[in-house]
Design a protein around this motif. Structure first.
Motif, PDB file in Angstrom:
ATOM      1  N   SER A 285      69.213  79.832  54.009  1.00 61.65           N
ATOM      2  CA  SER A 285      68.212  79.738  52.904  1.00 61.65           C
ATOM      3  C   SER A 285      69.059  79.785  51.683  1.00 61.65           C
ATOM      4  O   SER A 285      68.690  79.082  50.536  1.00 61.65           O
ATOM      5  N   GLU A 286      69.881  80.589  51.843  1.00 64.05           N
ATOM      6  CA  GLU A 286      70.655  80.811  50.471  1.00 64.05           C
ATOM      7  C   GLU A 286      71.757  79.762  50.259  1.00 64.05           C
ATOM      8  O   GLU A 286      71.916  79.241  48.884  1.00 64.05           O
TER       9      GLU A 286
ATOM     10  N   ASP B  53      69.534  77.130  48.407  1.00 66.24           N
ATOM     11  CA  ASP B  53      69.396  77.523  47.259  1.00 66.24           C
ATOM     12  C   ASP B  53      70.662  77.306  46.462  1.00 66.24           C
ATOM     13  O   ASP B  53      70.449  76.483  45.251  1.00 66.24           O
ATOM     14  N   HIS B  54      71.763  77.502  46.875  1.00 65.48           N
ATOM     15  CA  HIS B  54      72.952  77.107  46.064  1.00 65.48           C
ATOM     16  C   HIS B  54      73.018  75.579  45.777  1.00 65.48           C
ATOM     17  O   HIS B  54      73.407  75.011  44.639  1.00 65.48           O
TER      18      HIS B  54
ATOM     19  N   LYS C 188      70.740  73.807  45.626  1.00 67.99           N
ATOM     20  CA  LYS C 188      69.911  73.137  44.511  1.00 67.99           C
ATOM     21  C   LYS C 188      70.110  73.775  43.236  1.00 67.99           C
ATOM     22  O   LYS C 188      69.496  73.485  41.924  1.00 67.99           O
TER      23      LYS C 188
ATOM     24  N   ARG D 245      70.363  77.048  42.589  1.00 63.86           N
ATOM     25  CA  ARG D 245      69.847  78.315  42.262  1.00 63.86           C
ATOM     26  C   ARG D 245      70.622  79.166  42.662  1.00 63.86           C
ATOM     27  O   ARG D 245      71.046  79.354  43.994  1.00 63.86           O
TER      28      ARG D 245
END
Lengths: 252, 238
Positions: free
Chosen positions: B121-122, B125-126, B128, B130
């Motif tokens: 999930s990280e 995020d990266h 995207k 974030r």
């Protein structure tokens, strides 16, 4: 604001970069640079000596660990008729002198060297270029010769004189007395049980096992005890040290 | 009492960051110069025949090497001088990190964050864009912690260890180092691989800084910056 700051930062970095690049090439030859490099080299040597002492041995291997061949590098022969003649006849007239600051200078034939107590060691040879080969070397310890010749207390270095000539200069090397008296420092006349091949330094080659390959002088003709290296060659202690500023201490 | 807010980056971290950056540039470029002397890598203790090499390395162009022309002796001088700065600085940084708890507080990640789902999930995020810390008050997210942990704990120490293993003067004192690495030529290969892993880190690091406010990021690594506030929501600019 941000844009200006970024642009000036990039300009600043670029100026720094070009400035640095034009200075880099002169750095090693200017005084600050070379004394900084010398200091770093001396620190390495001091730490190596403190950790390993005088006696700790370079690793020795089993016969099956030997490399299938032993690369020749640098001088691959001595370009003279006398050498070619001696090579073809097993070096009957080759003599090794032990001279300089000794009370009893000597001149030894190959059979006299072979009659001395011998040491056989299977060691790894590391070239300054990065490659390694493993071979079995046999010969008398240098300490035996230095003791027999009665080296004088003022002697600080041992210089190795060679028959080969590279770029118009005779090859030579030198070590301090710690390496000269190290148990694995031998005058090898055999590689893997046979006389040393021409490309590896026939008939005699030094083994300085705790340093890189260029210290292991080939085609050896003389061992000279001296108090200082200043008056020998260009004074930097060896052929590559003189012509290319290679490190005199080659344990790194 | 000192009312000054705690900086985002401790003085020891900032000092080490820039000293280490300079040392790595010198070591990497002089290392490329040294590689040019024998462009073949082997496994085991010996290796000299290009036919036995597991990798033939390209000849690095002069602009990438130190000095900016082929000179093995000078490249070695730069390399063995830079090595002192690099190794002593890393030792100092590790001592500082353990004393000021930078490692346990900011870099060590709790076990539940190591789960594949959490890491995935990280990564999403990266992608995207974030890059927020993994919890309120934290400095880094788990991917960052993992990366910094691998660089500080594995790659940089391995550079020193493999470098020592290549030195014939060190081996008599510590033959186990060479044995543990699988022989001198293996140590040389690992030295080369780790240096390129660090180069990849360097590129990713620069890209991430550029994507997350380069001026602010760079300035806080110089002047210290402002520490994240545990009461602030995550995701704010740092």
């Amino acid at each position: 604001m941000t844009k200006i700051a970024r642009r000036s930062l990039i300009a600043c970095l670029a100026a720094l970069g070009t400035g640095a690049c034009s200075k880099i090439d002169g750095f090693a030859s200017n005084e600050t640079g070379s004394s900084l490099f010398d200091t770093a080299e001396n620190w390495h040597r001091a730490v190596h000596r403190a950790l390993a002492g005088r006696e700790r041995l370079a690793p020795e291997y089993a016969p099956e660990d030997r490399s299938p061949a032993f690369k020749g590098n640098g001088s691959l022969t001595v370009d003279s008729d006398i050498y070619r003649d001696q090579l073809s006849r097993g070096f009957p007239d080759w003599r090794l002198s032990v001279r300089g600051l000794v009370d009893r200078p000597m001149r030894l034939s190959l059979s006299e060297l072979e009659a001395l107590p011998q040491r056989t060691q299977i060691t790894r040879h590391d070239c300054v270029e990065g490659w390694s080969a493993i071979g079995e070397w046999t010969g008398p310890q240098l300490s035996t010769l230095l003791d027999a010749a009665k080296i004088r207390p003022e002697a600080k270095f041992i210089v190795f004189r060679c028959a080969d000539v590279l770029y118009g200069r005779p090859y030579y090397e030198s070590v301090d007395l710690v390496d000269a008296y190290h148990p694995q420092t031998i005058i090898a006349h055999q590689l893997n049980g046979d006389p040393i091949p021409e490309k590896n330094g026939a008939p005699l080659r030094m083994r300085i096992e705790r340093q890189l390959g260029y210290k292991h002088a080939k085609y050896l003709t003389a061992i000279e005890a001296v108090a200082s290296l200043d008056d020998i060659g260009d004074g930097k202690g060896g052929f590559w040290e003189d012509i290319g500023d290679y490190q005199w201490y080659a344990g790194i | 009492m000192n009312k000054r807010p705690k900086p985002r980056h401790a003085l020891s971290t900032r000092l080490w960051h820039w000293i280490n950056a300079a040392a790595l540039v010198v070591l990497f470029m002089s290392g490329l110069g040294i590689s040019n002397a024998h462009r073949y890598l082997y496994w085991g203790n010996y290796g000299f025949d290009p036919a036995d090499a597991w990798l033939s390395v390209i000849r690095f162009p002069a602009w990438a090497t130190l000095p900016q022309r082929y000179n093995l002796a000078e490249a070695r001088d730069w390399h063995s001088t830079g090595a002192w700065v690099f190794a002593l600085a890393l030792l100092g940084m590790w001592i500082a990190m353990l004393i000021n708890r930078h490692f346990s507080r900011d870099i060590a990640a709790p076990l539940q964050k190591w789960s594949p789902a959490s890491l995935l999930s990280e990564v999403r995020d990266h992608l995207k864009g974030r890059f927020s810390p993994d919890e309120a008050g934290a400095k880094y997210n788990t991917l960052q912690k993992l990366t910094y942990g691998v660089v500080l704990g594995v790659l940089l120490p391995l550079m020193i260890l493999t470098g020592l293993a290549i030195s014939p003067g060190i081996e008599p004192a510590a033959p186990w180092v060479v044995d543990a690495l699988g022989g001198r030529q293996s140590a040389r290969s690992i030295h080369f691989l780790c240096s390129w892993a660090l180069f990849v880190f360097f590129v990713v690091h620069i890209v991430m800084v550029l994507l997350s406010g380069p001026i602010n990021q760079t300035w806080s690594m110089i002047a210290g910056g402002k520490a994240p506030d545990a009461n602030e929501p995550t995701g704010t600019a740092q």
